[in-house]
Design a protein around this motif. Structure first.
Motif, PDB file in Angstrom:
ATOM      1  N   TRP A 277      69.042  32.245  35.120  1.00  0.00           N
ATOM      2  CA  TRP A 277      67.992  31.239  35.045  1.00  0.00           C
ATOM      3  C   TRP A 277      66.701  31.841  35.576  1.00  0.00           C
ATOM      4  O   TRP A 277      66.725  32.593  36.564  1.00  0.00           O
ATOM      5  CB  TRP A 277      68.329  30.031  35.932  1.00  0.00           C
ATOM      6  CG  TRP A 277      69.504  29.224  35.491  1.00  0.00           C
ATOM      7  CD1 TRP A 277      69.489  28.074  34.762  1.00  0.00           C
ATOM      8  CD2 TRP A 277      70.902  29.493  35.767  1.00  0.00           C
ATOM      9  NE1 TRP A 277      70.785  27.623  34.568  1.00  0.00           N
ATOM     10  CE2 TRP A 277      71.662  28.463  35.168  1.00  0.00           C
ATOM     11  CE3 TRP A 277      71.580  30.501  36.464  1.00  0.00           C
ATOM     12  CZ2 TRP A 277      73.052  28.418  35.245  1.00  0.00           C
ATOM     13  CZ3 TRP A 277      72.959  30.461  36.536  1.00  0.00           C
ATOM     14  CH2 TRP A 277      73.685  29.427  35.932  1.00  0.00           C
TER      15      TRP A 277
ATOM     16  N   VAL B 135      63.463  30.917  37.575  1.00  0.00           N
ATOM     17  CA  VAL B 135      63.022  29.857  38.476  1.00  0.00           C
ATOM     18  C   VAL B 135      61.565  30.135  38.847  1.00  0.00           C
ATOM     19  O   VAL B 135      61.293  31.011  39.670  1.00  0.00           O
ATOM     20  CB  VAL B 135      63.915  29.813  39.746  1.00  0.00           C
ATOM     21  CG1 VAL B 135      63.579  28.600  40.598  1.00  0.00           C
ATOM     22  CG2 VAL B 135      65.402  29.821  39.375  1.00  0.00           C
TER      23      VAL B 135
ATOM     24  N   VAL C 199      63.942  30.175  44.444  1.00  0.00           N
ATOM     25  CA  VAL C 199      65.109  29.410  44.886  1.00  0.00           C
ATOM     26  C   VAL C 199      64.823  28.861  46.278  1.00  0.00           C
ATOM     27  O   VAL C 199      64.478  29.620  47.179  1.00  0.00           O
ATOM     28  CB  VAL C 199      66.371  30.315  44.911  1.00  0.00           C
ATOM     29  CG1 VAL C 199      67.595  29.509  45.314  1.00  0.00           C
ATOM     30  CG2 VAL C 199      66.583  30.972  43.545  1.00  0.00           C
TER      31      VAL C 199
ATOM     32  N   LYS D 161      63.741  20.399  45.154  1.00  0.00           N
ATOM     33  CA  LYS D 161      64.317  20.595  43.827  1.00  0.00           C
ATOM     34  C   LYS D 161      63.418  21.498  42.999  1.00  0.00           C
ATOM     35  O   LYS D 161      62.213  21.309  42.957  1.00  0.00           O
ATOM     36  CB  LYS D 161      64.490  19.249  43.120  1.00  0.00           C
ATOM     37  CG  LYS D 161      65.612  18.401  43.711  1.00  0.00           C
ATOM     38  CD  LYS D 161      65.943  17.234  42.778  1.00  0.00           C
ATOM     39  CE  LYS D 161      67.220  16.533  43.202  1.00  0.00           C
ATOM     40  NZ  LYS D 161      67.068  15.740  44.447  1.00  0.00           N
TER      41      LYS D 161
ATOM     42  N   ALA E 220      64.853  25.288  36.904  1.00  0.00           N
ATOM     43  CA  ALA E 220      65.485  26.576  36.588  1.00  0.00           C
ATOM     44  C   ALA E 220      65.735  26.593  35.088  1.00  0.00           C
ATOM     45  O   ALA E 220      66.454  25.738  34.566  1.00  0.00           O
ATOM     46  CB  ALA E 220      66.794  26.729  37.353  1.00  0.00           C
TER      47      ALA E 220
ATOM     48  N   GLU F  22      77.077  21.255  35.207  1.00  0.00           N
ATOM     49  CA  GLU F  22      76.918  21.237  36.660  1.00  0.00           C
ATOM     50  C   GLU F  22      77.588  22.450  37.284  1.00  0.00           C
ATOM     51  O   GLU F  22      78.711  22.795  36.939  1.00  0.00           O
ATOM     52  CB  GLU F  22      77.530  19.966  37.246  1.00  0.00           C
ATOM     53  CG  GLU F  22      77.242  19.806  38.718  1.00  0.00           C
ATOM     54  CD  GLU F  22      77.895  18.564  39.332  1.00  0.00           C
ATOM     55  OE1 GLU F  22      77.487  18.176  40.421  1.00  0.00           O
ATOM     56  OE2 GLU F  22      78.831  18.009  38.723  1.00  0.00           O
TER      57      GLU F  22
ATOM     58  N   TYR G 197      74.702  25.454  46.874  1.00  0.00           N
ATOM     59  CA  TYR G 197      73.619  25.227  45.927  1.00  0.00           C
ATOM     60  C   TYR G 197      74.173  24.529  44.693  1.00  0.00           C
ATOM     61  O   TYR G 197      75.305  24.764  44.285  1.00  0.00           O
ATOM     62  CB  TYR G 197      72.961  26.557  45.543  1.00  0.00           C
ATOM     63  CG  TYR G 197      71.961  27.009  46.586  1.00  0.00           C
ATOM     64  CD1 TYR G 197      72.393  27.576  47.786  1.00  0.00           C
ATOM     65  CD2 TYR G 197      70.598  26.818  46.393  1.00  0.00           C
ATOM     66  CE1 TYR G 197      71.490  27.945  48.757  1.00  0.00           C
ATOM     67  CE2 TYR G 197      69.685  27.200  47.368  1.00  0.00           C
ATOM     68  CZ  TYR G 197      70.132  27.760  48.542  1.00  0.00           C
ATOM     69  OH  TYR G 197      69.228  28.116  49.507  1.00  0.00           O
TER      70      TYR G 197
ATOM     71  N   LEU H  28      73.291  23.319  40.643  1.00  0.00           N
ATOM     72  CA  LEU H  28      72.480  23.395  39.424  1.00  0.00           C
ATOM     73  C   LEU H  28      72.943  22.262  38.527  1.00  0.00           C
ATOM     74  O   LEU H  28      74.146  22.130  38.256  1.00  0.00           O
ATOM     75  CB  LEU H  28      72.740  24.717  38.705  1.00  0.00           C
ATOM     76  CG  LEU H  28      71.955  25.943  39.154  1.00  0.00           C
ATOM     77  CD1 LEU H  28      72.747  27.196  38.829  1.00  0.00           C
ATOM     78  CD2 LEU H  28      70.586  25.999  38.484  1.00  0.00           C
TER      79      LEU H  28
ATOM     80  N   ARG I 144      72.240  20.440  34.800  1.00  0.00           N
ATOM     81  CA  ARG I 144      71.570  20.597  33.513  1.00  0.00           C
ATOM     82  C   ARG I 144      70.924  19.289  33.096  1.00  0.00           C
ATOM     83  O   ARG I 144      71.543  18.218  33.188  1.00  0.00           O
ATOM     84  CB  ARG I 144      72.597  21.035  32.477  1.00  0.00           C
ATOM     85  CG  ARG I 144      71.987  21.523  31.199  1.00  0.00           C
ATOM     86  CD  ARG I 144      73.100  22.054  30.320  1.00  0.00           C
ATOM     87  NE  ARG I 144      72.607  22.351  28.989  1.00  0.00           N
ATOM     88  CZ  ARG I 144      73.401  22.537  27.955  1.00  0.00           C
ATOM     89  NH1 ARG I 144      74.721  22.455  28.111  1.00  0.00           N
ATOM     90  NH2 ARG I 144      72.899  22.798  26.778  1.00  0.00           N
TER      91      ARG I 144
ATOM     92  N   ASN J 122      66.755  23.415  30.425  1.00  0.00           N
ATOM     93  CA  ASN J 122      66.242  23.128  31.765  1.00  0.00           C
ATOM     94  C   ASN J 122      67.307  22.578  32.705  1.00  0.00           C
ATOM     95  O   ASN J 122      68.055  21.673  32.357  1.00  0.00           O
ATOM     96  CB  ASN J 122      65.091  22.119  31.688  1.00  0.00           C
ATOM     97  CG  ASN J 122      63.861  22.716  31.034  1.00  0.00           C
ATOM     98  OD1 ASN J 122      63.787  23.935  30.831  1.00  0.00           O
ATOM     99  ND2 ASN J 122      62.903  21.877  30.693  1.00  0.00           N
ATOM    100  N   TRP J 123      67.333  23.166  33.871  1.00  0.00           N
ATOM    101  CA  TRP J 123      68.262  22.742  34.914  1.00  0.00           C
ATOM    102  C   TRP J 123      67.452  22.445  36.176  1.00  0.00           C
ATOM    103  O   TRP J 123      66.327  22.924  36.323  1.00  0.00           O
ATOM    104  CB  TRP J 123      69.262  23.859  35.242  1.00  0.00           C
ATOM    105  CG  TRP J 123      70.207  24.250  34.152  1.00  0.00           C
ATOM    106  CD1 TRP J 123      69.875  24.770  32.924  1.00  0.00           C
ATOM    107  CD2 TRP J 123      71.646  24.202  34.198  1.00  0.00           C
ATOM    108  NE1 TRP J 123      71.033  25.038  32.206  1.00  0.00           N
ATOM    109  CE2 TRP J 123      72.123  24.709  32.965  1.00  0.00           C
ATOM    110  CE3 TRP J 123      72.577  23.798  35.164  1.00  0.00           C
ATOM    111  CZ2 TRP J 123      73.493  24.819  32.670  1.00  0.00           C
ATOM    112  CZ3 TRP J 123      73.934  23.909  34.871  1.00  0.00           C
ATOM    113  CH2 TRP J 123      74.386  24.401  33.640  1.00  0.00           C
TER     114      TRP J 123
ATOM    115  N   LEU K 201      67.619  22.953  40.270  1.00  0.00           N
ATOM    116  CA  LEU K 201      68.300  23.778  41.264  1.00  0.00           C
ATOM    117  C   LEU K 201      67.897  23.314  42.657  1.00  0.00           C
ATOM    118  O   LEU K 201      66.705  23.160  42.932  1.00  0.00           O
ATOM    119  CB  LEU K 201      67.893  25.247  41.063  1.00  0.00           C
ATOM    120  CG  LEU K 201      68.292  26.243  42.147  1.00  0.00           C
ATOM    121  CD1 LEU K 201      69.799  26.370  42.282  1.00  0.00           C
ATOM    122  CD2 LEU K 201      67.685  27.619  41.832  1.00  0.00           C
TER     123      LEU K 201
END
Ligand code: MN
Length: 150
Positions: free
Chosen positions: A55, A57, A61, A68, A71, A115, A129, A131, A133, A139-140, A142
């Protein structure tokens, strides 16, 4: 203990040889690469089934829970990309300097198409962590999970 002889023969406070970390079969590699492309972003990569799920970002991160970050899923990368640092030449895809921002292992808790929950064990990133979707796109979201009270 694996690599017992190897370790017994060496004093790792004196030699620069690899310490001989043994990969737990339940452990996988993760890396975050700082990528100075057209727009600075951070590539977050998780070893899943022999490749690095990846991903981009844009804002990096987060190190603290409650933040939020977007990602954007990118193409899978080969496992040895986790060690890559250097400059991708001008005119090539992703041209610019790549530096490892953090790297380590992770313990998977849940990995599905929508997920992902992992416990990161990096130098900078530690803890759970998530993630998630968004719809069916690339697009996710994170974020770092709040510490669980035990
Ligand atoms: Mn990138």
């Amino acid at each position: 203990m694996p690599l017992e002889d190897y370790k017994r023969k060496r004093d790792f406070s004196k030699t620069i040889e690899p310490r001989g970390e043994v990969k737990d079969s339940n452990e996988n590699v993760f890396v975050v690469q700082e990528h100075h492309a057209t727009h600075l972003h951070y590539d977050f990569r998780l070893e899943v089934q022999g490749v690095l799920k990846s991903w981009a970002v844009p804002k990096g991160v987060p190190r603290k829970p409650g933040v939020k970050r977007l990602a954007v899923a990118t193409e899978d990368h080969p496992l040895d990309y986790a060690a890559f640092e250097g400059e991708i030449p001008e005119g090539e895809y992703g041209a610019g300097v790549v530096k490892i921002w953090d790297r380590g292992s992770y313990i998977p808790e849940k990995i599905t198409d929508r997920e992902i929950i992992v416990e990161l064990r990096g130098e900078k990133l530690k803890g759970k962590y998530v993630l998630i979707r968004l719809k069916d796109g690339k697009n996710w979201l994170l974020f770092k999970k709040k510490e669980e009270v035990r």
